[in-house]
Motif scaffolding. Sequence first.
Motif, mmCIF file in Angstrom:
data_model
loop_
_atom_site.group_PDB
_atom_site.id
_atom_site.type_symbol
_atom_site.label_atom_id
_atom_site.label_comp_id
_atom_site.label_asym_id
_atom_site.label_seq_id
_atom_site.Cartn_x
_atom_site.Cartn_y
_atom_site.Cartn_z
ATOM 1 N N HIS A 244 99.147 -11.465 -37.727
ATOM 2 C CA HIS A 244 98.336 -10.761 -38.722
ATOM 3 C C HIS A 244 96.895 -10.598 -38.229
ATOM 4 N N ILE A 245 96.349 -11.659 -37.645
ATOM 5 C CA ILE A 245 94.989 -11.588 -37.113
ATOM 6 C C ILE A 245 94.915 -10.550 -35.997
ATOM 7 N N LEU A 246 95.934 -10.515 -35.152
ATOM 8 C CA LEU A 246 95.965 -9.540 -34.062
ATOM 9 C C LEU A 246 95.985 -8.117 -34.598
ATOM 10 N N LYS A 247 96.770 -7.881 -35.648
ATOM 11 C CA LYS A 247 96.815 -6.544 -36.250
ATOM 12 C C LYS A 247 95.464 -6.156 -36.829
ATOM 13 N N LEU A 248 94.822 -7.115 -37.486
ATOM 14 C CA LEU A 248 93.497 -6.833 -38.032
ATOM 15 C C LEU A 248 92.510 -6.497 -36.917
ATOM 16 N N PHE A 249 92.583 -7.239 -35.826
ATOM 17 C CA PHE A 249 91.689 -7.016 -34.687
ATOM 18 C C PHE A 249 91.932 -5.639 -34.078
ATOM 19 N N GLN A 250 93.209 -5.285 -33.921
ATOM 20 C CA GLN A 250 93.552 -3.993 -33.325
ATOM 21 C C GLN A 250 93.133 -2.837 -34.224
ATOM 22 N N SER A 251 93.284 -3.012 -35.537
ATOM 23 C CA SER A 251 92.893 -1.932 -36.451
ATOM 24 C C SER A 251 91.391 -1.699 -36.430
ATOM 25 N N ASN A 252 90.633 -2.760 -36.170
ATOM 26 C CA ASN A 252 89.175 -2.609 -36.100
ATOM 27 C C ASN A 252 88.733 -1.949 -34.810
#
Length: 259
Positions: A244-252
């Motif tokens: 989930h953290i990785l997805k948030l990072f990638q979306s940013n």
Amino acid sequence: MEPTQPAEDLILTQQPLASELGDPEDPGEEAADGSDTVVLSLFPCTPEPVNPEPDASVSSPQGSSLKHSTTLTNRQRGNEVSALPATLDSLSIHQLAAQGELDQLKEHLRKGDNLVNKPDERGFTPLIWASAFGEIETVRFLLEWGADPHILAKERESALSLASTGGYTDIVGLLLERDVDINIYDWNGGTPLLYAVRGNHVKCVEALLARGADLTTEADSGYTPMDLAVALGYRKVQQVIENHILKLFQSNLVPADPE
């Protein structure tokens, strides 16, 4: 199955958390004033061995306690009545909701306009009890009847937090559809996500994160959801959080579309 013993009060014994509570101050003991306490631990203690389930026909030491761990619900027994009608008639609206006795619950609700949101002595409504014990059909019925999912008990316990504690993902989804606060905290500083992590409920953690649960919230014990997952060795939960953290990072990192 033996008839259910009448109960004057309900004790919330979440499963599997009931066997895992290990606060150094031994929160599982009964309060000094004799009242029952709902204990939701957020210390990363090592789970204690699970004791064999006691015989449901044997009365508890307190004599009149209805425990989820020893009482099969409608959901568990295929909607078969396990208690004699006379026994069911003696149960309160909160006990009926906790056991998923829908027919008797409906009869109770027809007796008064305000019963659906009636709190018990600790502020728990029928919806909170049904959510705590995973009675999804009862939860669905109560919501349709007008139960308020935003009500908090005396120590800020919520239907969402207790459903998350038990890992009842479907109930969590129903409550979130009613725009309840996903990051609601209680006396323990606990949030639904923290309790889902504490119970090692992978799907529930996934559902809460997908709906925007805050990963940075700390319980009063000082642990974040990731801290608890790591300390308890819950690798699948830890992986869900990391993804989930990785997805948030990638979306940013995705550049905004030019106007």
